[in-house]
Scaffold this motif. Sequence first.
Motif, PDB file in Angstrom:
ATOM      1  N   GLU A 149       0.819  -1.213   0.000  1.00 31.28           N
ATOM      2  CA  GLU A 149       0.000   0.000   0.000  1.00 31.28           C
ATOM      3  C   GLU A 149       0.858   1.270   0.000  1.00 31.28           C
ATOM      4  OE1 GLU A 149      -3.352   2.200   2.795  1.00 31.28           O
ATOM      5  OE2 GLU A 149      -3.216  -0.002   2.788  1.00 31.28           O
ATOM      6  N   PHE A 150       1.958   1.256   0.742  1.00 28.21           N
ATOM      7  CA  PHE A 150       2.811   2.448   0.798  1.00 28.21           C
ATOM      8  C   PHE A 150       3.341   2.793  -0.593  1.00 28.21           C
ATOM      9  CE2 PHE A 150       7.079   4.299   1.054  1.00 28.21           C
ATOM     10  CZ  PHE A 150       6.822   5.455   1.786  1.00 28.21           C
ATOM     11  N   ASN A 151       3.869   1.786  -1.306  1.00 23.19           N
ATOM     12  CA  ASN A 151       4.411   2.023  -2.651  1.00 23.19           C
ATOM     13  C   ASN A 151       3.309   2.400  -3.633  1.00 23.19           C
ATOM     14  OD1 ASN A 151       7.085   1.533  -1.942  1.00 23.19           O
ATOM     15  ND2 ASN A 151       6.883  -0.673  -2.276  1.00 23.19           N
ATOM     16  N   ALA A 152       2.109   1.846  -3.436  1.00 19.62           N
ATOM     17  CA  ALA A 152       0.987   2.197  -4.299  1.00 19.62           C
ATOM     18  C   ALA A 152       0.622   3.673  -4.120  1.00 19.62           C
ATOM     19  CB  ALA A 152      -0.222   1.309  -3.999  1.00 19.62           C
ATOM     20  N   ARG A 153       0.590   4.130  -2.861  1.00 20.84           N
ATOM     21  CA  ARG A 153       0.310   5.545  -2.586  1.00 20.84           C
ATOM     22  C   ARG A 153       1.380   6.438  -3.227  1.00 20.84           C
ATOM     23  NH1 ARG A 153      -3.387   6.733   1.397  1.00 20.84           N
ATOM     24  NH2 ARG A 153      -4.233   4.911   2.518  1.00 20.84           N
ATOM     25  N   LYS A 154       2.632   6.024  -3.110  1.00 18.06           N
ATOM     26  CA  LYS A 154       3.739   6.801  -3.668  1.00 18.06           C
ATOM     27  C   LYS A 154       3.607   6.905  -5.187  1.00 18.06           C
ATOM     28  CE  LYS A 154       8.816   6.920  -3.766  1.00 18.06           C
ATOM     29  NZ  LYS A 154      10.050   6.218  -3.330  1.00 18.06           N
ATOM     30  N   ALA A 155       3.279   5.774  -5.839  1.00 16.91           N
ATOM     31  CA  ALA A 155       3.111   5.772  -7.290  1.00 16.91           C
ATOM     32  C   ALA A 155       1.941   6.666  -7.709  1.00 16.91           C
ATOM     33  CB  ALA A 155       2.890   4.349  -7.787  1.00 16.91           C
ATOM     34  N   LEU A 156       0.836   6.598  -6.980  1.00 15.25           N
ATOM     35  CA  LEU A 156      -0.324   7.431  -7.283  1.00 15.25           C
ATOM     36  C   LEU A 156      -0.004   8.918  -7.133  1.00 15.25           C
ATOM     37  CD1 LEU A 156      -3.231   5.410  -5.645  1.00 15.25           C
ATOM     38  CD2 LEU A 156      -3.084   6.076  -8.050  1.00 15.25           C
ATOM     39  N   THR A 157       0.733   9.252  -6.093  1.00 16.51           N
ATOM     40  CA  THR A 157       1.101  10.652  -5.871  1.00 16.51           C
ATOM     41  C   THR A 157       1.924  11.187  -7.040  1.00 16.51           C
ATOM     42  OG1 THR A 157       1.113  10.336  -3.466  1.00 16.51           O
ATOM     43  CG2 THR A 157       2.302  12.245  -4.329  1.00 16.51           C
ATOM     44  N   ARG A 161      -0.605  11.300 -10.201  1.00 15.18           N
ATOM     45  CA  ARG A 161      -1.723  12.239 -10.113  1.00 15.18           C
ATOM     46  C   ARG A 161      -1.278  13.695  -9.965  1.00 15.18           C
ATOM     47  NH1 ARG A 161      -3.588   8.091 -11.603  1.00 15.18           N
ATOM     48  NH2 ARG A 161      -5.304   6.898 -10.661  1.00 15.18           N
ATOM     49  N   GLY A 162      -0.149  13.897  -9.298  1.00 20.83           N
ATOM     50  CA  GLY A 162       0.311  15.260  -9.092  1.00 20.83           C
ATOM     51  C   GLY A 162      -0.226  15.904  -7.837  1.00 20.83           C
ATOM     52  N   TYR A 163      -0.827  15.132  -6.929  1.00 19.49           N
ATOM     53  CA  TYR A 163      -1.289  15.645  -5.635  1.00 19.49           C
ATOM     54  C   TYR A 163      -1.128  14.552  -4.581  1.00 19.49           C
ATOM     55  CZ  TYR A 163      -5.538  13.518  -7.640  1.00 19.49           C
ATOM     56  OH  TYR A 163      -6.429  12.687  -8.261  1.00 19.49           O
ATOM     57  N   ASP A 164      -1.184  14.969  -3.294  1.00 19.30           N
ATOM     58  CA  ASP A 164      -0.884  14.053  -2.196  1.00 19.30           C
ATOM     59  C   ASP A 164      -2.076  13.221  -1.741  1.00 19.30           C
ATOM     60  OD1 ASP A 164       1.801  14.877  -1.985  1.00 19.30           O
ATOM     61  OD2 ASP A 164       1.176  16.664  -0.877  1.00 19.30           O
ATOM     62  N   ASN A 165      -3.273  13.789  -1.808  1.00 17.70           N
ATOM     63  CA  ASN A 165      -4.447  13.112  -1.280  1.00 17.70           C
ATOM     64  C   ASN A 165      -4.985  12.107  -2.310  1.00 17.70           C
ATOM     65  OD1 ASN A 165      -6.729  12.270  -0.003  1.00 17.70           O
ATOM     66  ND2 ASN A 165      -7.753  14.277  -0.019  1.00 17.70           N
ATOM     67  N   VAL A 166      -4.552  10.862  -2.186  1.00 21.29           N
ATOM     68  CA  VAL A 166      -4.962   9.824  -3.134  1.00 21.29           C
ATOM     69  C   VAL A 166      -5.845   8.778  -2.443  1.00 21.29           C
ATOM     70  CG1 VAL A 166      -2.970  10.131  -4.646  1.00 21.29           C
ATOM     71  CG2 VAL A 166      -2.815   8.567  -2.688  1.00 21.29           C
ATOM     72  N   GLU A 167      -6.472   9.174  -1.333  1.00 22.75           N
ATOM     73  CA  GLU A 167      -7.237   8.232  -0.533  1.00 22.75           C
ATOM     74  C   GLU A 167      -8.394   7.607  -1.310  1.00 22.75           C
ATOM     75  OE1 GLU A 167      -7.798   5.762   2.370  1.00 22.75           O
ATOM     76  OE2 GLU A 167      -6.203   7.273   2.400  1.00 22.75           O
ATOM     77  N   GLN A 168      -9.058   8.404  -2.150  1.00 27.08           N
ATOM     78  CA  GLN A 168     -10.182   7.868  -2.912  1.00 27.08           C
ATOM     79  C   GLN A 168      -9.721   6.770  -3.868  1.00 27.08           C
ATOM     80  OE1 GLN A 168     -12.852  10.713  -4.678  1.00 27.08           O
ATOM     81  NE2 GLN A 168     -12.451  12.213  -3.058  1.00 27.08           N
ATOM     82  N   ASP A 169      -8.567   6.968  -4.528  1.00 22.29           N
ATOM     83  CA  ASP A 169      -8.025   5.957  -5.426  1.00 22.29           C
ATOM     84  C   ASP A 169      -7.661   4.687  -4.661  1.00 22.29           C
ATOM     85  OD1 ASP A 169      -7.427   7.474  -8.187  1.00 22.29           O
ATOM     86  OD2 ASP A 169      -6.967   8.829  -6.530  1.00 22.29           O
ATOM     87  N   ILE A 170      -7.055   4.859  -3.496  1.00 22.60           N
ATOM     88  CA  ILE A 170      -6.678   3.698  -2.673  1.00 22.60           C
ATOM     89  C   ILE A 170      -7.917   2.928  -2.246  1.00 22.60           C
ATOM     90  CG2 ILE A 170      -5.705   3.006  -0.455  1.00 22.60           C
ATOM     91  CD1 ILE A 170      -3.560   3.681  -2.437  1.00 22.60           C
TER      92      ILE A 170
END
Length: 516
Positions: free
Chosen positions: A237-245, A248-257
């Motif tokens: 999950e940590f690496n997935a959040r990092k890749a999404l950030t 996407r170009g923004y930090d809040n990727v909670e909806q995608d997760i």
Amino acid sequence: MGQPPNDEEKRDDITIQVPTEGKVTGRLILAVLAAVSGSFLFGYNTGVINAPEEKIKAFLNSTNIDRDGEPLTVATQTNLFAIIVASFAIGGAVGGLAAGPWADKFGRKNGSLINTIFGIVSAALMFFSKMAESYEMLIVGRLLGGICCGLITGLTPIYLSEIAAQNIRGALGVLHQLGVVSGLLLSQILGFPEIMGTADLWHVLLGLSVIPSVLQLLIFPFCPESPRHLLISKNEEFNARKALTILRGYDNVEQDIQEMKIENEAQKSEAQVNIWKLLTSKSLRMALIISVVMHLSQQFGGITAIFYYSSTNFQDAGLDTNTAIHATSGVGAVMVVMTIVTIPLMDKVGRRTLHLAGLGGMFVSSILITVTLSLKHQVEWFNVATVVFSLVFVVFFALGPGSIPWLIVAELFSQGPRSAAISVSVLVNWVANFGVGYAFPHMKDGLGTFSFIPFTVLLLLFFIFLYIYLPETKNRTFEEITSLIRGEKKAENIHKDKNSTRENYLVSYQKTDINQ
């Protein structure tokens, strides 16, 4: 970084967060460029063998004279060249069948990086075959190139769909096909006699296929792995959040997760179906038959004969060699234009309508091609008409049969049997590609100007079958599509709200979460 827009819907007193809209960031563009380079390679290798056919046959003949002191017969030259053409499809069948397990084992990004080895070795073998006076190297090079491109047909669409935000996923998905037809067009242009379609440079033309692989090798290390693969397949999950950030170009990727976690739960709730279970399942049989027929209609409709042998086909129509080679580039140009044109039509007109319209147009065009070829000596302008009808044939192919078979299999099957169905369909597609690529030169020798008649008959049979059994999948849930395939009650009576399967699952998942 900024915050993403936050859209919400109210349904049944349950708040559903719609996945955030993604921005087109520099890193996303870089990742798309790396992935589409593979698509470009696929298209380049498909079209590059066409223009230098006579030069390659001369190379085969001279090589045999140097070895045995005797020239090859015309039949042997035709057979060897057909093997060179068809070996690409054999490799494609192997790579296509392995694409799903390959992507799961190595990842979408890393799997593509490893795949560049096949592309680079393939290009090297084809480039040095002339110096080594070895047509065996040419055959092996095409085989390895086919394995590389077979893997690409699975890896690239998966990666593009998984790195894109929902609002741009469709647009990025079409870029795979656009990359393919762009590579096809460039290979045809570079094959002009004024450029590289010569006895001295044909091996350089084939060797240039190394460039897309090198581009992938240089760019992919700076791109993130698929966030979905990291979270769902590797539980990172940590690496997935990092890749999404990054993407996407923004930090809040909670909806995608959250969306990915829900997808993961849905996937766990459905048993995986392997190829054997798929082939023996009565409930999935009709969907599988439709999928196979869709892919057969793409290859056995005659387009492979156009892609691989259009220059000789145009010569048969009465054009001189140089004019025929130049006319071949029109095939690639039409494919590029029509791919762009069909982007908005796919979700407006529907898959079924476009595919049937494409098959019907190809059927009529193939009849006209046969008529003009047969009567070219009686009617002078039929030479030009053959070229025109060949391009019209390509227009109708690009309208539907060119892209829809790749899209619709995933819509005909749910999560459990989907991977197995895609593997079977890709295998069928590449085997059919091999069959036409190998057989068409012999069909021309045996049938002459009537060589398109078998395709005409098959197109009619495909049209009739799919008109009866192919459901429209546009804006349909899996349950609706299944009902249509089985001939049960109308789909609109099954789910009146017309929600997608994923949206229905989101509602039920969030209700369960609230109750807990």
